[in-house]
Every structure is written in structure tokens, then in C-alpha cells.
Design a protein around this motif. Structure first.
Motif, PDB file in Angstrom:
ATOM      1  N   TYR A 106     -16.555 -54.061 -27.041  1.00  0.00           N
ATOM      2  CA  TYR A 106     -17.101 -52.813 -26.506  1.00  0.00           C
ATOM      3  C   TYR A 106     -16.501 -52.508 -25.135  1.00  0.00           C
ATOM      4  CZ  TYR A 106     -20.437 -49.471 -24.582  1.00  0.00           C
ATOM      5  OH  TYR A 106     -21.002 -48.356 -24.002  1.00  0.00           O
ATOM      6  N   ARG A 110     -14.149 -49.306 -23.970  1.00  0.00           N
ATOM      7  CA  ARG A 110     -14.516 -48.417 -22.863  1.00  0.00           C
ATOM      8  C   ARG A 110     -13.370 -48.253 -21.877  1.00  0.00           C
ATOM      9  NH1 ARG A 110     -17.957 -49.441 -17.625  1.00  0.00           N
ATOM     10  NH2 ARG A 110     -15.813 -49.754 -16.984  1.00  0.00           N
ATOM     11  N   ILE A 141     -16.374 -51.081 -33.941  1.00  0.00           N
ATOM     12  CA  ILE A 141     -17.517 -51.921 -33.601  1.00  0.00           C
ATOM     13  C   ILE A 141     -18.748 -51.426 -34.336  1.00  0.00           C
ATOM     14  CG2 ILE A 141     -18.980 -52.759 -31.725  1.00  0.00           C
ATOM     15  CD1 ILE A 141     -16.662 -52.232 -29.832  1.00  0.00           C
ATOM     16  N   GLN A 143     -22.337 -51.756 -34.068  1.00  0.00           N
ATOM     17  CA  GLN A 143     -23.402 -52.231 -33.203  1.00  0.00           C
ATOM     18  C   GLN A 143     -24.762 -52.124 -33.890  1.00  0.00           C
ATOM     19  OE1 GLN A 143     -22.547 -49.696 -29.719  1.00  0.00           O
ATOM     20  NE2 GLN A 143     -22.337 -51.594 -28.598  1.00  0.00           N
TER      21      GLN A 143
END
Length: 371
Positions: A106, A110, A141, A143
């Protein structure tokens, strides 16, 4: 004010085109957001200086020309580098300190997002000929959705807020009693309006209007929005306002929510207090102990009550409705779980028919059972 000083220090050590990018692309965003992306770009330039442009003495000397020469291979190398790398910084004593930094998938995404934004800015302003980051793959990802408070959690939390003297002892109890009405008003406003913690702690006394049963908050992008209070929130806010007007030793006269030292309440203090209330209420899930859980709960409750998602987005202060869809997804997951847990594989209870056998005895035959 110190955050602005930190941002200025960072930007003055970066190339002018980065300064312009942060000022334009993130105008109206929080200082923390601007600092975060500035640091990500600094890390990228330091990587390029170390591995590609070794003749450049300082990252301040970079120009758009060098970024235009970056290849996809360089970007993939940077992506791998972000997993674990060494950085240097100057501590308060003026000494150079080295530190190993690591990023999750993550965190890597970013940082790459910030780099892609910079390249898009340079390309749109004709400072580079092409945007190589368009070819960069981001890590997918999946999540796990963070949970809102259940009805049981919410009622337990409210009980602790309103009757903390029954849960806390000693110094904790004394501390609770001094902030009781303030925290009831604050957290009820959080649960009842879905505002962000930063928006609530930044409220001033004059922002609240009991004639219209509303208060005005400044949203993330700098826009102001009138928030209408549910009756429960208004009642608790009125009680706190009366208490607030009688307070002594206030150092920030404008601030609505005051800390014990007379200054404006900080988000960190809100988070700390909420954690103690959650523990007392038996709420131990880390996701539910964070202030944003109350905002998430508000959104999910609104959607569960059938409020149109566009209205929920407006109430939440979301400029992009896709952000609100995350809460709808959370609600949908819970509904799917509820439906599946109640699902009967055989289609429910089979019908029972009474009949007699050849000996005249009553027997029960399940409908559809012909054997």
C-alpha cells in the motif's frame, strides 16, 4: 503553524518545478498531505541521483529534462527499491542519522501515485515530451474492509460516554468527570453527523447556530459546509456550550472544544480518549477504536436506512462519489453475510403430511419424499 514551517523547509530543498506542482496540485489539501507527497518525491529524486544521475550534486539541481529521461526500467527499479532502503536525516543536534525504511504494498502504491501525479503535471505543462508513468503497473491490493460499529458497540460506547463514573476509577474517573460533557457532545456529533475529527476539533464557538440547529465545518479541500444536527446531537451540544461559557482559564477563546490546558482540543487527544472509552465498552477491534470508525459507522447506518448514496456523499463531504461507494460496499458485504447465514440449503423447513400405513399407524411423510 509548525506544520507549515516543516512544509516550507522541505519544499525549499526541492527543485522549483516540484514546489510549483505541490502548490498547484494540492492547493486546499491538508498540510500533512502536502508534506507526505513532497517527501515521496524527495525520495524519488534521491534514488535517481544515487543510481542514474550520479553527476547531479543535489536534488535541488534536478530539472524536468532529467525526469524526461527516466525509463520504465528506472521506475521498476524504484518500485523495488521502496521495499527497503536507507535514508538520512539531520536530527535536532545537527547530526546526520541513517535509518532503514520499509514500505508495504500500500505504501509503495501511494508513493508511486505521487510520482505519477508529478509526471502528469509536467506533461500537461509541456515540460516533458511523454509521461512514462502511464506504463507503470501498480500492485493490486485486496484490502479487508474495515468494520463499522455494530448497534451493540454503539450503545455500549454511548453508555460509557454518559455513565463513565461507573466504569472508571481513581485518577481516570476524575479525569473523565472533568471532560464528560465535552466528550459526550464531541462523540455524539461524530456519530450523528459523520464529520471528520479534524473538522470537529477545528470548530469555533461562532460556527454553531442553535437557531438553525446546525454548525459550519471547513472540509478537506477548504470549502465550508453547513451541517444540520440531529436532535440528540443538538441537545448534548447545547449542554456543552452552556458549560463552555462558564469555563475559566481558556487560552483559545474561539475554539469550541477545549482541552484541559485551555487550548483547542487536538485530534491526538480525541483518539486517545476514544480508545479508553472503547476499552471500557468492551470494544477491542483496533479498527473500531480509531475515530474514523465513527464516521464509517455514520455512513453505513445512512446507507442501511435507505438514504441515497449521492446524499450520503454530500453529507460526508466527499467530492468523489466513488469514495462513498466504499461504505456502500461495506454495507453490501454485511447484507450478503446476513443473507447467506440465514440461507437454508433445502429451501426451508419441508412440509409435513400426516398419513397412515397399512397397519393403520400415523406416519409423517416429507413432501417430495416418495421412497
Amino acid at each position: 503553524m509548525s506544520k507549515y514551517i516543516d512544509l516550507t523547509k522541505i519544499l525549499t530543498r526541492l527543485p522549483d518545478f516540484v514546489f510549483d506542482y505541490i502548490e498547484i496540485a494540492y492547493d486546499g489539501e491538508s498540510v500533512n498531505t502536502q508534506i507526505g507527497y513532497s517527501l515521496d518525491i524527495r525520495t524519488f529524486l534521491e534514488y535517481l541521483r544515487k543510481f542514474k544521475f550520479k553527476n547531479i550534486q543535489s536534488i535541488e539541481d534536478f530539472t524536468p529534462k532529467e525526469l524526461g529521461e527516466v525509463t520504465l526500467r528506472d521506475l521498476n527499479g524504484f518500485k523495488a527499491y521502496l521495499r527497503e532502503y536507507e535514508s538520512e536525516y539531520i536530527n535536532a543536534k545537527g547530526n546526520t542519522v541513517k535509518r532503514i525504511r520499509r514500505n508495504s504494498e500500500y505504501g509503495i502504491n501511494r508513493k508511486l501515485s505521487g510520482i505519477r501525479g508529478l509526471y502528469l503535471y509536467l506533461y500537461k505543462n509541456d515540460l516533458i515530451d511523454s509521461n512514462i508513468t502511464d506504463k507503470l503497473d501498480f500492485k493490486k491490493i485486496h484490502q479487508k474492509m474495515k468494520k463499522p460499529l455494530t448497534t451493540h458497540d454503539t450503545l455500549a460506547l454511548i453508555d460509557v460516554l454518559c455513565n463513565g463514573e461507573n466504569y472508571f476509577t481513581g485518577r481516570s474517573r476524575a479525569s473523565y468527570l472533568t471532560r464528560k460533557q465535552r466528550d459526550i457532545a464531541l462523540f455524539m456529533a461524530y456519530l450523528g453527523t459523520g464529520c471528520r475529527v479534524s473538522e470537529l476539533v477545528n470548530l469555533n464557538v461562532n460556527d454553531v447556530d442553535f437557531d438553525s440547529s446546525s454548525f459550519v465545518v471547513t472540509r478537506k479541500g477548504g470549502d465550508q459546509q453547513e451541517i444540520f444536527m440531529p436532535i440528540q446531537v443538538e441537545n448534548e451540544m447545547l449542554k456543552y456550550m452552556e458549560e463552555r461559557l462558564e469555563m475559566k482559564g481558556i487560552k483559545d477563546e474561539d475554539a469550541l472544544f477545549i482541552s484541559r490546558n485551555g487550548k483547542r482540543l487536538s485530534p491526538q487527544t480525541v483518539e486517545k480518549n476514544l480508545k479508553s472509552y472503547c476499552i471500557a465498552a468492551g470494544i477491542t477491534d483496533p479498527d473500531k477504536m480509531h475515530p474514523h470508525a465513527l464516521r464509517r459507522t455514520f455512513a453505513c447506518n445512512m446507507i442501511a436506512d435507505g438514504v441515497d448514496i449521492k446524499m450520503v456523499a454530500e453529507l460526508m463531504g466527499h467530492k468523489n462519489i466513488e469514495v462513498t461507494h466504499r461504505y456502500y460496499t461495506q454495507y453490501a458485504v454485511e447484507k450478503r453475510r446476513e443473507i447467506m447465514r440465514k440461507f437454508e440449503i433445502a429451501g426451508g423447513e419441508p412440509e409435513k403430511n400426516e398419513s397412515t400405513d397399512t397397519n393403520g399407524q400415523n406416519v409423517t411423510v416429507l413432501k417430495g419424499d416418495q421412497s
